[in-house]
Design a protein around this motif. Structure first.
Motif, short mmCIF file in Angstrom:
data_model
loop_
_atom_site.label_atom_id
_atom_site.label_comp_id
_atom_site.label_asym_id
_atom_site.label_seq_id
_atom_site.Cartn_x
_atom_site.Cartn_y
_atom_site.Cartn_z
N LYS A 137 29.91 20.09 45.96
CA LYS A 137 28.38 20.11 45.81
C LYS A 137 28.04 21.20 44.54
O LYS A 137 28.75 22.44 44.61
CB LYS A 137 27.89 20.55 47.03
CG LYS A 137 26.34 20.86 47.00
CD LYS A 137 25.67 21.29 48.31
CE LYS A 137 24.02 21.22 48.34
NZ LYS A 137 23.59 21.77 47.25
N LEU A 138 27.37 21.13 43.67
CA LEU A 138 27.06 21.95 42.82
C LEU A 138 25.51 22.55 42.99
O LEU A 138 24.63 21.96 43.60
CB LEU A 138 26.69 21.10 41.51
CG LEU A 138 27.68 20.41 40.71
CD1 LEU A 138 27.34 19.59 39.38
CD2 LEU A 138 28.88 21.47 40.21
N PRO A 139 25.35 23.82 42.78
CA PRO A 139 24.42 24.57 43.22
C PRO A 139 22.93 24.22 42.26
O PRO A 139 23.31 23.64 41.33
CB PRO A 139 24.41 25.94 42.74
CG PRO A 139 26.06 26.17 42.74
CD PRO A 139 26.47 24.68 42.31
N SER A 140 21.75 24.24 42.87
CA SER A 140 20.54 23.69 42.03
C SER A 140 20.40 24.73 40.70
O SER A 140 20.63 25.93 40.85
CB SER A 140 19.44 23.61 42.89
OG SER A 140 18.19 23.29 42.04
N GLY B 193 14.88 28.68 43.36
CA GLY B 193 13.92 28.74 44.62
C GLY B 193 13.13 27.43 44.66
O GLY B 193 12.18 27.54 45.50
N GLN B 194 13.47 26.25 44.05
CA GLN B 194 12.75 25.17 44.52
C GLN B 194 13.66 24.05 43.76
O GLN B 194 14.63 24.26 43.29
CB GLN B 194 11.30 25.05 43.47
CG GLN B 194 11.66 25.54 41.75
CD GLN B 194 10.31 25.72 41.31
OE1 GLN B 194 9.48 25.07 41.33
NE2 GLN B 194 10.48 26.60 40.21
N ALA C 208 20.18 31.06 39.18
CA ALA C 208 20.36 29.80 39.54
C ALA C 208 21.45 28.96 38.63
O ALA C 208 22.40 28.34 38.82
CB ALA C 208 19.19 28.97 40.00
N PRO C 209 20.73 28.83 37.32
CA PRO C 209 21.56 28.05 36.62
C PRO C 209 22.81 28.57 35.94
O PRO C 209 23.84 27.79 35.72
CB PRO C 209 20.60 27.68 35.30
CG PRO C 209 19.80 28.90 35.31
CD PRO C 209 19.51 29.32 36.92
N LEU C 210 23.15 29.79 36.19
CA LEU C 210 24.11 30.57 35.87
C LEU C 210 25.36 30.17 36.99
O LEU C 210 26.40 29.75 36.84
CB LEU C 210 23.99 32.10 35.98
CG LEU C 210 25.40 33.08 35.94
CD1 LEU C 210 26.10 32.84 34.52
CD2 LEU C 210 25.16 34.39 35.96
#
Length: 352
Positions: free
Chosen positions: A64-67, A71-72, A91-93
């Motif tokens: 699984k890749l983080p979003s 927060g959305q 988040a993108p980091l």
């Protein structure tokens, strides 16, 4: 995890997007075939992808890749700005770090993108070749998509070449696999006279009711597949079904322009009226226009129903009788489709 991994086989990353049934349907077929020659690590952002693919892709590894959206789940986008909506945040980091750590761990020979422009760019930035799915529609105004297409080693399109838009800039690096359908070779259960019934394939109940209320003026019966909805005389709702080949009673089918729906309906030999849904890059509008140009379907904008344009609707119902489907030219056999894809993978992947 280790018992799934074959140390003597090279590894590929396969990112599968969660939006639309087509991504998962294709991935099921392609990953199953790829597993004969590769370890396949499926990258996903939405748990539903893993749940769906885990049923059939028994030897795949799921990561699984983080979003990338802080927060959305997503943001409102206009698709005309590079990396639009991606905030300066962790988040993108975290997503980027996770992707790179997985690449370091598995040492893949290829990244298959179905489909993420941002991950395509990221993969090429660390030296991975990329095989990216070609989105229908006009991506020329989105800098992120344009750069991803430039970065991709090759692209593959899950539709026939004659449906490509004339202004597309990447013909030479795109391989057209044609449509694929689980109903190839199946007989439709059509049991009504031409024109006595119209099937409406739609999941949005409000839109379905609006369209059905108009269509019933031109036929004896309208059946709606995909949702339940407002009671209208002459209209029946069948809800969601597992096999549309047995559920559809009519020769004429009105549907959205999703790749999965179009390929399945054409493989069943249906007379098709496409009402495009609003999608990024005018994806369904472009597909509907090219289907109409090739006399495979009729393009009917949803605005015709909103504006009560009876002349346009009547013309569509007349012209749909004239459409012709040469299945051998647009529908690929499953084995041919998957075999061509695997050969493309072998051509693009790093030699191990």
């Amino acid at each position: 995890m280790q018992h799934l991994y074959e140390p003597n086989l090279p590894t590929v990353f396969f990112y599968v997007h969660h939006h639309g049934a087509g991504h998962i349907t294709r991935a099921e077929l392609l990953i199953t075939k790829l597993q004969n020659s590769y370890n396949v690590v499926v990258l996903y952002g939405d748990l539903n992808v893993k749940i769906a693919l885990n049923k059939v892709c028994k030897r795949s590894i799921f990561e699984k890749l983080p979003s990338k959206w802080a927060g959305q789940s997503a943001v409102q986008r206009s698709y005309n700005t590079a990396f639009e909506g991606i905030e300066y945040s962790e988040a993108p980091l975290e997503r980027s770090i996770t992707f790179n750590l997985l690449a370091q761990q598995y040492k893949p020979v290829l990244f298959i993108s179905d489909v993420s422009a941002e991950l395509t760019i990221m993969a090429r930035s660390i030296g991975l070749p990329v095989l990216m799915q070609r989105h229908s529609g006009d991506i020329s105004g989105d800098p992120t998509q344009v750069f991803a297409y430039e970065c991709a080693t090759k692209l593959y399109a899950p539709y026939p070449k004659q449906l490509e838009t004339p202004h597309y800039s990447y013909f030479n690096k795109t391989h057209y696999l044609g449509f694929i359908s689980k109903y190839t070779g199946c007989e439709s259960a059509t049991n009504t006279d031409f024109g006595s019934c119209i099937t409406l394939l739609m999941t949005d109940a409000q839109s379905a009711a609006l369209i059905a209320r108009t269509l019933i003026k031109y036929t004896e019966h309208v059946e709606v597949i995909g949702c339940q909805g407002e009671a209208i005389e002459g209209v029946t709702y069948k809800g969601k079904v597992s096999n549309i080949d047995q559920a559809i009673s009519a020769n004429v089918v009105v549907s959205s322009g999703g790749n999965n729906a179009v390929s399945q309906l054409l493989s069943l030999g249906k007379k098709l009226i496409v009402i495009p849904e609003n999608r990024p890059y005018q994806e369904q509008d472009e597909k509907a226009r090219m289907l109409a140009k090739n006399n495979l379907a009729v393009h009917l904008p949803f605005s015709a129903f909103l504006q009560h344009n009876n002349a346009q609707i009547e013309a569509a119902l007349v012209n749909v009788r004239k459409t012709q489907t040469n299945k051998t030219q647009i529908i690929n056999a499953t084995e041919q489709f998957t075999s061509e894809f695997v050969e493309l993978v072998k051509e693009v992947a790093i030699e191990s």
